[in-house]
Design an enzyme around this catalytic site. Sequence first.
Site, PDB file in Angstrom:
ATOM      1  N   ASN A 103      38.637  39.003  42.916  1.00  0.00           N
ATOM      2  CA  ASN A 103      37.820  37.864  43.345  1.00  0.00           C
ATOM      3  C   ASN A 103      36.372  37.844  42.857  1.00  0.00           C
ATOM      4  O   ASN A 103      35.752  36.787  42.839  1.00  0.00           O
ATOM      5  CB  ASN A 103      37.796  37.788  44.883  1.00  0.00           C
ATOM      6  CG  ASN A 103      39.183  37.619  45.450  1.00  0.00           C
ATOM      7  OD1 ASN A 103      39.893  36.709  45.064  1.00  0.00           O
ATOM      8  ND2 ASN A 103      39.590  38.515  46.337  1.00  0.00           N
ATOM      9  N   TYR A 104      35.814  39.001  42.519  1.00  0.00           N
ATOM     10  CA  TYR A 104      34.385  39.020  42.201  1.00  0.00           C
ATOM     11  C   TYR A 104      34.055  39.484  40.783  1.00  0.00           C
ATOM     12  O   TYR A 104      32.930  39.347  40.339  1.00  0.00           O
ATOM     13  CB  TYR A 104      33.638  39.925  43.200  1.00  0.00           C
ATOM     14  CG  TYR A 104      33.609  39.348  44.594  1.00  0.00           C
ATOM     15  CD1 TYR A 104      32.832  38.237  44.876  1.00  0.00           C
ATOM     16  CD2 TYR A 104      34.368  39.896  45.617  1.00  0.00           C
ATOM     17  CE1 TYR A 104      32.807  37.687  46.151  1.00  0.00           C
ATOM     18  CE2 TYR A 104      34.353  39.361  46.898  1.00  0.00           C
ATOM     19  CZ  TYR A 104      33.573  38.255  47.152  1.00  0.00           C
ATOM     20  OH  TYR A 104      33.552  37.701  48.408  1.00  0.00           O
ATOM     21  N   LEU A 105      35.035  40.072  40.107  1.00  0.00           N
ATOM     22  CA  LEU A 105      34.745  40.619  38.777  1.00  0.00           C
ATOM     23  C   LEU A 105      35.287  39.705  37.693  1.00  0.00           C
ATOM     24  O   LEU A 105      36.484  39.413  37.672  1.00  0.00           O
ATOM     25  CB  LEU A 105      35.381  42.006  38.633  1.00  0.00           C
ATOM     26  CG  LEU A 105      34.861  43.065  39.611  1.00  0.00           C
ATOM     27  CD1 LEU A 105      35.633  44.359  39.447  1.00  0.00           C
ATOM     28  CD2 LEU A 105      33.380  43.316  39.398  1.00  0.00           C
TER      29      LEU A 105
END
Length: 519
Positions: free
Chosen positions: A476-478
């Site tokens: 979700n964040y990388l």
Amino acid sequence: MKLNVATEEIATFYAKMLDHEYTTKEIFQNNFFHDWRKEMTSEERKKIKHLEKCDFKEMHKYFVDRNEARKALPKEEKQKLKEEADKIQEEYGYCILDGHREKIGNFKTEPPGLFRGRGDHPKMGMLKKRIMPEDVIINCSKDSKTPEPPSGHKWKEVRCDNTVTWLASWTENIQNSIKYIMLNPSSKLKGEKDWQKYEVARRLKGVVNKIRSQYRADWKSREMKKRQRSVALYFIDKLALRAGNEKEEGETADTVGCCSLRVEHIMLHPELDGQEHVVEFDFLGKDSIRYYNKVPVEKPVFKNLQLFMENKDPGDDLFDRLNTTVLNKHLQDLMDGLTAKVFRTYNASITLQEQLKALTDAEDNVAAKLLSYNRANRAVAILCNHQRATPKSFEKSMQNLQAKIDAKKEQLGEAQMELKRAKADLKAKKDVKSKAAVEKKKKLLEKIQEQLLKLNVQATDKEENKQIALGTSKLNYLDPRISVAWCKKFGVPIEKIYNKTQREKFAWAIDMADEDFEF
């Protein structure tokens, strides 16, 4: 005691979880028993008054035995079950979107059961009711054939809304949240959304220094509102804190984000463990996961926090002139599309990229490179506070791994002895056959050494990972292009980083990124 069908079904939900730590928690037990009694007949209620007097062991054994029997099925039977599942997937697992056949993500509703929640959720153990057709809203195009509800039932509603991406929805009974049937992450629409998300975070890279200078200047502002906003923004940037959305009173656990922090959630230490101006955070964040951290901050931030806490009670808001609406509007003014989550995505991706540069050694073998990758990912998971409880199977799987290491060491000792003997043989005979034997033993020894190294790396990785959840940040964040570029640059197969489902989700990144990609 013979139970009526509804009471028995709910009892089985509890019985299935007997070996899970949830069923040892008092709040889980109380919520379950309260909801279970509501579904009982009056006769059952007269008899069943105390949960601790109920013995679920036989029911539990039934499910354990059933699972074991399923695992022990012959190969042909398992294949048959797989084919049946594939048939259902083929019929219900696809939709037509803009003329293209797209995979649906979760085409089944959640079955009834007991709510688990994450962290110490106050509603754990409550009964998740069965979803009926009457609860479900179907969303499809005007010219399509509406799916038939099961006989004797009707849908709650059929609508044709092309401004949203969900195909069906219903409201679950525990937190009254809406659940959706969505497209699979590998679909074109999801891929585009994903790509846009990371592009917004990359845009932040161009203005982040200006934003940082601005909030630093605002620490000295005459307006208390500006000071609070700038300190909150510093936390969102430096610690990847969530902004924190307002919730209904008493609806869920007492979870907070940056804007909703209270005085009781922080402690100020002018000096702690040899560091100056340390802020100690302790609060429940999203999903009731505890956020505990001791962080040295810049002196003006520390002074401001002292000011914000003056003459306040522990239950008072730390940022009493700030809420998420105000903060988000300010972020929008700084950059189009900017939210607290964009900061999280930006800082997570930048951290991964920097850590990979610092940790990867081109000379390492694939196993050692993967350890470096996981260490870089771990730095991100720590930044984002993606913790988990040590898995129940951890000790056992570590023991198994250690047993493999010990056996491999023994094998190594034997191989060294054999090589020594072969060398002595060559010295005595000096013939071609003896020379070939030495080469063969050498190769075997090298192979065993490499296998031992791989096992040791695996053990290190497992140990360092036991309380960190790497999956959330990875998915979700990388920015996946960072990982793809790293794989291409250092000759690591992409399947070592992303499994089949993840490779489908990030197909756009795999196609797009070359080894020189920079976030």
